[in-house]
Design a protein around this motif. Structure first.
Motif, short mmCIF file in Angstrom:
data_model
loop_
_atom_site.label_atom_id
_atom_site.label_comp_id
_atom_site.label_asym_id
_atom_site.label_seq_id
_atom_site.Cartn_x
_atom_site.Cartn_y
_atom_site.Cartn_z
N UNK A 95 0.92 -1.08 -0.17
CA UNK A 95 -0.02 0.05 0.03
C UNK A 95 1.07 1.27 -0.04
N UNK A 96 0.96 1.76 -1.02
CA UNK A 96 1.68 3.09 -1.32
C UNK A 96 1.15 4.23 -0.60
N UNK A 97 1.90 4.99 0.24
CA UNK A 97 1.66 6.52 0.60
C UNK A 97 2.09 7.50 -0.12
N UNK A 98 3.23 7.47 -0.69
CA UNK A 98 3.91 8.59 -1.47
C UNK A 98 4.87 8.27 -2.22
N UNK A 99 5.00 8.84 -3.51
CA UNK A 99 5.91 8.44 -4.62
C UNK A 99 6.79 9.72 -4.77
N UNK A 121 -4.93 4.86 -7.15
CA UNK A 121 -5.25 5.23 -5.99
C UNK A 121 -5.22 6.66 -5.69
N UNK A 122 -6.55 7.11 -5.64
CA UNK A 122 -6.58 8.80 -5.26
C UNK A 122 -5.88 9.11 -3.83
N UNK A 123 -5.52 8.15 -2.99
CA UNK A 123 -4.86 8.55 -1.84
C UNK A 123 -3.52 8.53 -1.74
N UNK A 124 -2.85 8.20 -3.01
CA UNK A 124 -1.14 8.16 -3.07
C UNK A 124 -0.97 9.88 -3.45
N UNK A 125 0.18 10.18 -2.48
CA UNK A 125 0.78 11.50 -2.87
C UNK A 125 1.96 11.08 -3.85
#
Length: 342
Positions: A147-151, A224-228
């Motif tokens: 589950x990605x949070x930030x890229x 995913x719209x929650x990824x920054x």
């Protein structure tokens, strides 16, 4: 039984690659037509090894009775003619930026979000930006695991992304530098030969360029719209093949071997990661290839649950033509295109 297929923008670099890709993948075609602007009408383009198509004028073409149209003529042209084709009952797969962020137009990478195709109510599907496509193909299996949070991504983008004119400018400037002629910058804001330009597309109010904005909003729409996402996009003196240095922060702890295994098994990805001289893939090595290549996979200890890697792909193929053809193939597999050929 095959389909009636139109390729719009057939004389451009991406349009020619679309024709080549359709032929190479033996796409089920009963009839194919090459379309472009009035100034290109009458030119000839190749489809496969034995077929030459005479380009027809898009302005006067009637899409009635045609099944699929692959568009890559420029955003302003797609804005006019893609809805016209869709209204005639032709499924449009558009490679330009015009429709990508419209809420009722799916933005699709088949390895990542194929089910979005079922929401193509307007008859138009958008092909994402080339730099976004290869990144989300590589991110998808990792997102499923951790589950990605930030890229954070820095791109090294080939001049083919600016079309034939960009490739011609790199060639002309490279030649001029060796023979002592003055270097002219017309397609790019500064000299591109033997240089890097941290500027692709126009600047926006927050200091980002539109290319960087595209990578952010398109990744969120596709994956995913929650990824920054934070991107820095750079044009480099490479003819074909985009490269990306990507750092990802996840919700969950990262297991490097599980990440490797997921990437090895992921559709569209080839993991080539050997910790030795030459044990990675460079842009010149991916030209003409369908895959997104991942190398230099390693834990990033500077952020919680961090992972970094290097990613390359042929921006004219997977970044444009191939992805569009794969969308059409996926729609057929999902029984979303009902051909009109007789």
């Amino acid at each position: 039984m095959g389909y009636r297929v139109a390729v719009v923008g057939a004389t451009g670099a991406v349009g020619r690659e679309m024709l080549k890709t359709l032929a190479e993948r033996a796409f089920p075609i009963d009839e194919i037509v090459a379309l472009a602007s009035a100034r290109s009408a009458g030119q000839e383009v190749s489809f496969g090894d034995k077929t030459v198509l005479k380009v027809q004028n898009l302005e006067h073409f009637d899409f009635t009775g045609w099944d699929i149209a692959l568009f890559s003529p420029g955003a302003s042209v797609s804005a006019v003619h893609a809805p016209r084709a869709a209204k005639a009952g032709c499924i449009v797969i558009d490679n330009t930026s015009h429709f990508r962020m419209e809420h009722d137009v799916p933005l699709v990478v088949p390895e990542v979000n194929p089910n979005a195709l079922k929401r193509a109510r307007r008859g138009i599907i958008a092909n994402p930006n080339c730099s976004t496509i290869q990144m989300v193909v590589a991110l998808k299996p990792l997102h499923d695991l951790f589950t990605i949070r930030r890229v954070v991504v820095a791109t090294y983008q080939a001049v083919a992304g600016a079309g034939k004119e960009g490739m011609d400018e790199l060639f002309a400037q490279s030649r001029a530098s060796f023979v002592g002629d003055p270097l002219k910058a017309e397609q790019f804001t500064k000299q591109i030969a033997f240089n890097c330009i941290p500027h692709i597309d126009r600047f926006m109010d927050d200091g980002a360029t539109k290319e960087e904005w595209k990578m952010t909003v398109e990744t969120r729409k596709i994956l995913d719209p929650d990824i920054s996402v934070f991107a820095t996009c750079v044009r480099v003196p490479v003819f074909i093949g985009h490269s990306e240095a990507i750092t990802v922060e996840f919700e969950e702890p990262v297991d490097l071997e599980r990440a490797r295994e997921a990437l090895r098994e992921a559709p569209g990805v080839i993991l080539h990661d050997q910790r030795e001289d030459g044990g990675y893939v460079t842009p010149t090595e991916c030209v003409g290839e369908d895959a997104t290549y991942v190398s230099r996979l390693r834990i990033d200890p500077t952020v919680p649950n961090g992972l970094a890697f290097w990613c390359v792909a042929d921006n004219l193929r997977k970044g444009a033509a191939l992805n569009a053809v794969q969308i059409a193939e996926t729609m057929i597999a999902l029984d979303l295109i009902h051909h009109k050929a007789t």
